[in-house]
Design a protein around this motif. Structure first.
Motif, PDB file in Angstrom:
ATOM      1  N   ILE A   1       0.830  -1.203   0.000  1.00 16.73           N
ATOM      2  CA  ILE A   1       0.000   0.000   0.000  1.00 16.73           C
ATOM      3  C   ILE A   1       0.867   1.256   0.000  1.00 16.73           C
ATOM      4  O   ILE A   1       1.869   1.332   0.717  1.00 16.73           O
ATOM      5  N   PRO A   2       0.492   2.271  -0.776  1.00 15.49           N
ATOM      6  CA  PRO A   2       1.220   3.540  -0.735  1.00 15.49           C
ATOM      7  C   PRO A   2       1.225   4.137   0.676  1.00 15.49           C
ATOM      8  O   PRO A   2       0.330   3.867   1.481  1.00 15.49           O
TER       9      PRO A   2
ATOM     10  N   VAL B   1      -8.933   6.268  -3.069  1.00 18.53           N
ATOM     11  CA  VAL B   1      -8.445   5.842  -4.388  1.00 18.53           C
ATOM     12  C   VAL B   1      -9.270   6.440  -5.532  1.00 18.53           C
ATOM     13  O   VAL B   1      -8.815   6.475  -6.678  1.00 18.53           O
TER      14      VAL B   1
ATOM     15  N   TRP C   1      -5.522  11.330  -5.497  1.00 21.13           N
ATOM     16  CA  TRP C   1      -4.876  10.018  -5.501  1.00 21.13           C
ATOM     17  C   TRP C   1      -3.755   9.977  -6.533  1.00 21.13           C
ATOM     18  O   TRP C   1      -3.969  10.264  -7.711  1.00 21.13           O
ATOM     19  N   LYS C   2      -2.551   9.619  -6.079  1.00 22.78           N
ATOM     20  CA  LYS C   2      -1.372   9.597  -6.944  1.00 22.78           C
ATOM     21  C   LYS C   2      -0.919   8.177  -7.288  1.00 22.78           C
ATOM     22  O   LYS C   2       0.085   8.000  -7.975  1.00 22.78           O
ATOM     23  N   GLY C   3      -1.639   7.185  -6.800  1.00 18.02           N
ATOM     24  CA  GLY C   3      -1.200   5.815  -7.009  1.00 18.02           C
ATOM     25  C   GLY C   3      -1.347   5.351  -8.443  1.00 18.02           C
ATOM     26  O   GLY C   3      -2.160   5.875  -9.211  1.00 18.02           O
ATOM     27  N   GLN C   4      -0.541   4.362  -8.796  1.00 16.81           N
ATOM     28  CA  GLN C   4      -0.635   3.730 -10.104  1.00 16.81           C
ATOM     29  C   GLN C   4      -1.830   2.768 -10.124  1.00 16.81           C
ATOM     30  O   GLN C   4      -2.457   2.513  -9.086  1.00 16.81           O
TER      31      GLN C   4
ATOM     32  N   ASP D   1      -1.499   0.028  -7.647  1.00 15.80           N
ATOM     33  CA  ASP D   1      -1.745   0.491  -6.277  1.00 15.80           C
ATOM     34  C   ASP D   1      -3.239   0.549  -5.991  1.00 15.80           C
ATOM     35  O   ASP D   1      -3.693   0.177  -4.900  1.00 15.80           O
ATOM     36  N   THR D   2      -4.001   1.017  -6.970  1.00 17.15           N
ATOM     37  CA  THR D   2      -5.452   1.113  -6.805  1.00 17.15           C
ATOM     38  C   THR D   2      -6.072  -0.270  -6.625  1.00 17.15           C
ATOM     39  O   THR D   2      -6.913  -0.488  -5.748  1.00 17.15           O
TER      40      THR D   2
END
Length: 220
Positions: free
Chosen positions: A113-114, A168, A173-176, A179-180
């Motif tokens: 997890i981020p 998310v 939200w900056k996750g790839q 990550d989501t």
């Protein structure tokens, strides 16, 4: 024959409590593996799930044998049938622990997890561990106060689960993509683990009180 029957019913309840204790150990290890990216611990949880599966099969076989040989009625019948349903939920709880551990293994040596969501998952995992330990105690003692406590803790897990989705899906939200997906799956596994515990608590509550109604809200 009646004495033998009562001994068999007691054995069913003892076996349920034993499986619940193993599930509590499983989720505790799974959450540590997940939060710390401990692949060794993750592998341990995955391997130990076979023991939970084996014990649930043995319990189901015992319950079916009791149904066939003793032909229980009334509350005794409800106990045996409920045991079959409870064992299925416990088995699924063990599976949720395994799924959480598999995520840790897949992403090793990285964390799943981020950083922004790690406190949320640490809290969610701690709640699942608390719920699992209360469930094991409930199946041992049949203390109905624990059934209510499990439901209250599940509400907290549900709120955290929703907060993960809000995060998310939010604009910040900056996750790839991975990550989501990981965050969504992990949150769902934690949430389902707690849901199965609530399902079991309701069955135990019904057996103890004969009341299947929803409890009143805490602030009612």
């Amino acid at each position: 024959m009646r004495e033998v029957f009562q001994q068999e019913l007691a054995e069913v309840q003892d076996r349920l409590a034993e499986i619940a204790r193993l599930v509590a150990i499983s989720i505790e290890k799974a959450t540590r593996a997940f939060n710390k990216s401990d692949v060794t611990l993750a592998e341990e949880v995955i391997a130990d799930d076979d023991k939970i599966d084996e014990l649930t099969v043995q319990l189901d076989e015992l319950a079916i044998t009791i149904l066939a040989r003793q032909q229980p009625v009334a509350r005794d019948l409800r106990i045996v049938v409920s045991a079959l349903r409870i064992s299925a939920s416990l088995e699924r709880m063990g599976d949720m622990s395994t799924h959480i551990s598999q995520l840790a293994r897949y992403r090793f040596p990285d964390k799943v997890i981020p950083k922004s969501l790690r406190p949320t998952f640490a809290e969610m995992g701690a709640l699942d561990v608390k719920i699992a330990n209360m469930l094991a105690e409930l199946l041992t003692t049949e203390d109905m106060a624990l059934a209510e406590a499990i439901r209250n803790e599940d509400d907290k897990v549900d709120a955290l689960h929703l907060s993960v989705f809000d995060a998310v899906l939010g604009e910040t939200w900056k996750g790839q993509a991975a990550d989501t997906v990981d965050a969504t799956l992990a949150s769902r596994y934690h949430e389902r683990f707690a849901d199965h515990a609530v399902s079991i608590a309701k069955k135990v509550q019904y057996l103890g009180t004969g009341d299947w109604q929803q409890p009143a809200p805490a602030d009612a």
